[in-house]
Design an enzyme around this catalytic site. Structure first.
Site, mmCIF file in Angstrom:
data_model
loop_
_atom_site.group_PDB
_atom_site.id
_atom_site.type_symbol
_atom_site.label_atom_id
_atom_site.label_comp_id
_atom_site.label_asym_id
_atom_site.label_seq_id
_atom_site.Cartn_x
_atom_site.Cartn_y
_atom_site.Cartn_z
ATOM 1 N N VAL A 212 27.861 -6.305 -29.452
ATOM 2 C CA VAL A 212 27.734 -7.671 -29.951
ATOM 3 C C VAL A 212 27.289 -7.602 -31.405
ATOM 4 O O VAL A 212 26.399 -6.820 -31.743
ATOM 5 C CB VAL A 212 26.695 -8.468 -29.141
ATOM 6 C CG1 VAL A 212 26.579 -9.905 -29.660
ATOM 7 C CG2 VAL A 212 27.043 -8.460 -27.658
ATOM 8 N N CYS A 213 27.935 -8.406 -32.256
ATOM 9 C CA CYS A 213 27.462 -8.575 -33.630
ATOM 10 C C CYS A 213 27.479 -7.192 -34.310
ATOM 11 O O CYS A 213 28.408 -6.413 -34.097
ATOM 12 C CB CYS A 213 26.072 -9.223 -33.567
ATOM 13 S SG CYS A 213 25.449 -9.973 -35.061
ATOM 14 N N ASN A 214 26.460 -6.893 -35.117
ATOM 15 C CA ASN A 214 26.463 -5.599 -35.784
ATOM 16 C C ASN A 214 25.950 -4.471 -34.894
ATOM 17 O O ASN A 214 25.664 -3.376 -35.388
ATOM 18 C CB ASN A 214 25.690 -5.655 -37.106
ATOM 19 C CG ASN A 214 24.206 -5.945 -36.938
ATOM 20 O OD1 ASN A 214 23.828 -6.653 -35.995
ATOM 21 N ND2 ASN A 214 23.378 -5.428 -37.811
ATOM 22 N N SER B 295 32.311 -10.424 -32.326
ATOM 23 C CA SER B 295 31.840 -10.958 -33.594
ATOM 24 C C SER B 295 30.345 -11.301 -33.460
ATOM 25 O O SER B 295 29.666 -10.809 -32.551
ATOM 26 C CB SER B 295 32.699 -12.162 -33.936
ATOM 27 O OG SER B 295 32.486 -12.573 -35.267
#
Lengths: 219, 219
Positions: free
Chosen positions: B118-120, B171
């Site tokens: 998830v995400c970075n 993202s």
């Protein structure tokens, strides 16, 4: 990334109890965590004891769960401006953690600037009596169960969230993200709320009256 | 509400580190918590030590935060089928918690059925080398920062999530809810995913290729 400016902090508290719904709490908290990068906030995580609070619903012992550390008990809670109440199936329990939460809500509400509930967190506020005579909403899958706990509340079956005076109540689980962003927009302005929303890459429900899940759950 | 049936459990793990983004973790975890009411899951919460893990970003000490209890260290982690990696600004730190996480990801990936970021969180997988030669995505606000950490990764700037083999990357932040629901749909079927979605009253992004936040963040 600048850390927050110094100013009088807005003092936020959240109530946790065994079997709280993780996203009810951490949707709003994540928005507030990010807000605290630019605005002066304090957070008190309140429970009946200082023991870690599990998301595990006591009646569903075979589920997976996570445990969160409180910062204060209800007895040692500092003064607050804003109180958040998440929901969760743990509210069906009648143990001391739930009873202590209800007593605390009843006692502290008159001193709050805002009370914000997510999902069936509104059941605790209703049992505490602070929703009497107010418009409020709750989780749509268990709407009737919650409404029965607050016979003097004007329950709204179709709403993503409802604002009545200083009480903001939201629909189920992820609606907590929408209500906190709407509240942040009201208190801190549209740009602050939009910047947070874009940072979280979240597609907001922006209209409190549009509620697709009322129909899904037969309301 | 029936508790889960007995069967061989699907063994899930999540990596936590100081400064993880709360919603990156608790969006997917809340879906899995609810899934575990009807399906046999185990959850291991992994970190470099057994000390509570705070969402507080070390470089932003004046922010509010929450602390979560791990269940295992990387050294004591049981065998897993699925590994979740949330993101957060704590990934910018170079301390042992982050380095241990990267080493663990590198070592465990060959034994996993699925890796979900998830995400970075994809930055940790990229640094570990497990995304080399793969299509992957990440947070859109800091896309270039993350992409620079994985020069051999085929980074996709416009995607809510990307599936390449057994690696699912999403993202930013709330996209973690969409990727886990898409993964649940793939593994457990559409009805299971839809029932969870409706229970969470969540309006899903159902198309992995539609990503409004790529444009918002100038990609």
């Amino acid at each position: 990334m600048a850390d927050q400016p110094s100013s009088t902090p807005l003092r936020i508290g959240i109530i946790l109890f065994p079997g709280f719904q993780a996203l009810d709490a951490f949707g709003p908290l994540d928005c507030l965590n990010d807000l605290s990068r630019t605005h002066n906030l304090t957070l008190s995580i309140l429970s009946s004891t200082l023991s870690p609070v599990s998301t595990k619903v006591p009646l569903l012992p075979n589920t997976i769960s996570q445990s969160i550390l409180p910062t204060h008990t209800f007895a040692t809670a500092p003064d607050l401006d804003v109180l958040l109440i998440p929901g969760g199936l743990g509210i069906r329990d009648s143990g001391p953690a739930i009873q202590d939460a209800i007593s605390y809500i009843r006692a502290v509400y008159p001193k709050l600037q805002y009370l914000i509930t997510v999902c069936n967190g509104s059941a605790l506020a209703a049992i505490a009596g602070v929703l009497d005579g107010r418009r409020a909403t709750t989780n749509k899958k268990i709407f009737d169960e919650v409404a029965a706990l607050g016979p003097k509340v004007d329950w709204v079956p179709q709403a993503r969230w409802v604002v009545d005076g200083n009480i903001w109540t939201s629909s189920g689980v992820s609606a907590g993200i929408d209500v906190i962003l709407a509240w942040i927009e009201e208190v801190f302005g549209e740009k602050v709320a939009d910047d947070l929303t874009n940072g979280l890459e979240y597609t907001r429900h922006r209209d409190a009256n549009i509620d697709p899940f009322a129909k899904v759950h037969g309301l």
